[in-house]
Write an enzyme that holds these catalytic residues in place. Structure first.
Site, PDB file in Angstrom:
ATOM      1  N   SER A 164      95.918 120.717 -52.248  1.00  0.00           N
ATOM      2  CA  SER A 164      96.737 120.350 -51.226  1.00  0.00           C
ATOM      3  C   SER A 164      96.411 119.407 -50.482  1.00  0.00           C
ATOM      4  O   SER A 164      95.841 118.328 -50.467  1.00  0.00           O
ATOM      5  CB  SER A 164      97.401 121.536 -51.035  1.00  0.00           C
ATOM      6  OG  SER A 164      98.680 121.658 -49.728  1.00  0.00           O
ATOM      7  N   ASN A 200      91.716 117.626 -58.203  1.00  0.00           N
ATOM      8  CA  ASN A 200      91.920 116.908 -57.067  1.00  0.00           C
ATOM      9  C   ASN A 200      92.547 115.997 -57.235  1.00  0.00           C
ATOM     10  O   ASN A 200      92.740 114.980 -56.272  1.00  0.00           O
ATOM     11  CB  ASN A 200      89.988 117.001 -57.458  1.00  0.00           C
ATOM     12  CG  ASN A 200      90.267 116.034 -56.670  1.00  0.00           C
ATOM     13  OD1 ASN A 200      89.524 115.541 -55.751  1.00  0.00           O
ATOM     14  ND2 ASN A 200      89.407 114.313 -57.145  1.00  0.00           N
ATOM     15  N   LYS A 202     102.275 118.711 -51.992  1.00  0.00           N
ATOM     16  CA  LYS A 202     101.193 118.826 -51.682  1.00  0.00           C
ATOM     17  C   LYS A 202     102.011 120.729 -51.367  1.00  0.00           C
ATOM     18  O   LYS A 202     101.180 121.326 -51.682  1.00  0.00           O
ATOM     19  CB  LYS A 202     100.925 118.409 -50.326  1.00  0.00           C
ATOM     20  CG  LYS A 202     100.273 116.972 -50.821  1.00  0.00           C
ATOM     21  CD  LYS A 202      99.104 117.371 -51.600  1.00  0.00           C
ATOM     22  CE  LYS A 202      98.561 116.062 -52.672  1.00  0.00           C
ATOM     23  NZ  LYS A 202      97.194 116.798 -53.195  1.00  0.00           N
ATOM     24  N   TYR A 242     105.532 113.292 -50.152  1.00  0.00           N
ATOM     25  CA  TYR A 242     103.591 113.693 -51.109  1.00  0.00           C
ATOM     26  C   TYR A 242     103.791 114.650 -50.443  1.00  0.00           C
ATOM     27  O   TYR A 242     103.740 115.713 -50.819  1.00  0.00           O
ATOM     28  CB  TYR A 242     103.422 112.037 -49.479  1.00  0.00           C
ATOM     29  CG  TYR A 242     101.562 113.002 -50.168  1.00  0.00           C
ATOM     30  CD1 TYR A 242     101.194 113.015 -50.614  1.00  0.00           C
ATOM     31  CD2 TYR A 242     100.948 113.259 -48.576  1.00  0.00           C
ATOM     32  CE1 TYR A 242      99.934 112.997 -50.701  1.00  0.00           C
ATOM     33  CE2 TYR A 242      99.536 113.994 -48.520  1.00  0.00           C
ATOM     34  CZ  TYR A 242      98.592 113.692 -49.453  1.00  0.00           C
ATOM     35  OH  TYR A 242      97.853 114.286 -49.571  1.00  0.00           O
ATOM     36  N   LYS A 258      86.389 103.002 -64.213  1.00  0.00           N
ATOM     37  CA  LYS A 258      86.069 103.633 -62.935  1.00  0.00           C
ATOM     38  C   LYS A 258      85.152 104.758 -63.061  1.00  0.00           C
ATOM     39  O   LYS A 258      83.840 104.727 -62.998  1.00  0.00           O
ATOM     40  CB  LYS A 258      86.590 103.628 -62.340  1.00  0.00           C
ATOM     41  CG  LYS A 258      87.643 102.426 -61.482  1.00  0.00           C
ATOM     42  CD  LYS A 258      89.238 103.193 -60.215  1.00  0.00           C
ATOM     43  CE  LYS A 258      87.913 103.603 -59.108  1.00  0.00           C
ATOM     44  NZ  LYS A 258      89.525 103.259 -58.294  1.00  0.00           N
ATOM     45  N   ASP A 298      95.327 111.151 -67.859  1.00  0.00           N
ATOM     46  CA  ASP A 298      96.241 110.589 -67.179  1.00  0.00           C
ATOM     47  C   ASP A 298      97.750 111.766 -67.181  1.00  0.00           C
ATOM     48  O   ASP A 298      98.515 111.914 -68.165  1.00  0.00           O
ATOM     49  CB  ASP A 298      96.837 109.480 -67.779  1.00  0.00           C
ATOM     50  CG  ASP A 298      97.821 109.008 -66.765  1.00  0.00           C
ATOM     51  OD1 ASP A 298      98.145 109.335 -65.780  1.00  0.00           O
ATOM     52  OD2 ASP A 298      98.346 107.501 -66.932  1.00  0.00           O
TER      53      ASP A 298
END
Ligand SMILES: NC(=O)c1ccc[n+]([C@@H]2O[C@H](COP(=O)([O-])OP(=O)(O)OC[C@H]3O[C@@H](n4cnc5c(N)ncnc54)[C@H](OP(=O)(O)O)[C@@H]3O)[C@@H](O)[C@H]2O)c1
Length: 317
Positions: free
Chosen positions: A160, A107, A191, A187, A57, A80
């Site tokens: 975030s 990011n 964040k 999650y 990718k 990674d």
């Protein structure tokens, strides 16, 4: 005075800025917002390192951006974040090649994945979104400080999410060893950690000219939703005013990251949570915008910093 908002795009935010001679690193630069962020920074003349975990990718993204003949140089390297040994290897290689780093955009992220653990046993969302970035940033600090020592602020931008409102940081059981795993709460916790990290990092590095920001990019259709089903979509939409999510395009979504990394308006500032290309207000419990008080609490930020240091330098998971 430049004025930006919900609809602002990367092209509008970067207009008139010259980043030639500057070095930027973007994690998760193989999809979505990371690719657009890298494209925009290279479009303004920066040397940009695309960092991602999947070599195929990464090569495809690199080839796509190279075909656009952007003025800035493009480089790529494997990173990674779910394996701290690989993070150490990647950081060492980057430090060898880049003695000065002006901009680091943390990011990369995973959202609402089924329960899994990173190579060192951290819950996958916490491990990828926070712990990997904590170590990576810490290892690169000498290069960020070296760039700042030349007289221009260096900046760290941590992606975030408004999803930080799903959970404060649980210092008792961050890795879900005693409580049942909840993919959205996990999650949210990760964040929240991204914001707390920005607060603590900025407090530690502002005197050396390295400033840190947390960013909520908005709701953008990307590969981030790969683990979401229709129930998840309905639940998330219901948490927005009027039960409707207002989506942004990818150039609108990456605009706040680019603003955080480059805006002259932010010079001399840091430790802030940004959304829609402005500094967010403190949110109340019912609001979908703004930043929750638990995410910018300096005491929690310091506590998470010390815990994260034990995790990444002390070998504790
Ligand atoms: N899109 C939204 O609506 C939204 C809203 C709020 C916040 N955000 C935040 O914005 C950031 C970017 O999201 P996006 O929407 O662009 O998502 P995306 O399209 O899924 O891209 C995420 C990137 O992170 C990479 N990544 C995942 N796990 C990794 C790991 N272990 N090591 C290194 N890289 C890894 C992915 O690599 P692969 O390609 O190999 O998977 C991909 O390059 C995330 O931090 C996300 O939480 C997004």
């Amino acid at each position: 005075m430049r004025e930006f908002g919900f609809d602002s795009t990367t092209a509008e935010v970067i207009a008139g800025q010259d980043l030639s001679g500057r070095v930027a690193l973007v994690t998760g630069a193989s999809a979505g917002l990371g690719v657009e962020t890298a494209r925009t920074l290279a479009g303004a003349g920066a040397t940009v390192w695309l960092l991602a975990r999947d070599r195929a990718k990464l090569d495809t993204t690199l080839a796509t951006l190279q075909a656009e003949s952007l003025p800035g140089r493009l480089e790529s390297a494997l990173l990674d974040l779910a394996d701290l040994d690989q993070v150490r290897t990647a950081a060492a290689q980057l430090l060898d090649t880049c003695p000065r780093i002006d901009l680091l955009v943390n990011n990369a992220g995973v959202m609402a994945c089924p329960h899994a653990e990173t190579a060192q046993g951290f819950e996958m969302q916490l491990g990828t979104n926070h712990v990997g970035h904590f170590l990576f940033t810490g290892l690169l600090l000498p290069a960020l400080k070296a760039a700042a020592a030349e007289g221009r602020e260096a900046r760290v931008v941590n992606l975030s999410s408004a999803g930080h409102r799903f959970s404060a940081f649980d210092f008792e059981d961050p890795n879900y060893r005693q409580r049942p795993y909840d993919k959205w709460q996990a999650y949210g916790q990760s964040k929240t950690a991204n914001v707390l990290f920005s607060v603590a990092l900025d407090a530690r590095t502002r005197d050396s000219g390295v400033r840190a920001f947390a960013v909520h990019p908005g709701a953008i259709s990307t590969e981030l939703g790969r683990h979401m089903d229709s129930d998840d979509m309905a639940r998330i939409a219901a948490s927005f005013p009027g039960g409707k999510m207002a989506f942004k395009s990818i150039p609108q979504g990456a605009a706040t990251s680019v603003w955080a990394a480059t805006a002259p308006e932010l010079e001399g500032r840091g430790g802030l949570y940004l959304e829609d290309c402005h500094v967010a207000d403190l949110a109340d419990a019912d609001s979908s915008g703004g930043v929750q008080p638990w995410a910018v609490d300096p005491a929690a930020a310091e506590r998470l910093w010390l815990l994260s240091e034990r995790w990444v330098y002390g070998g504790e998971a």
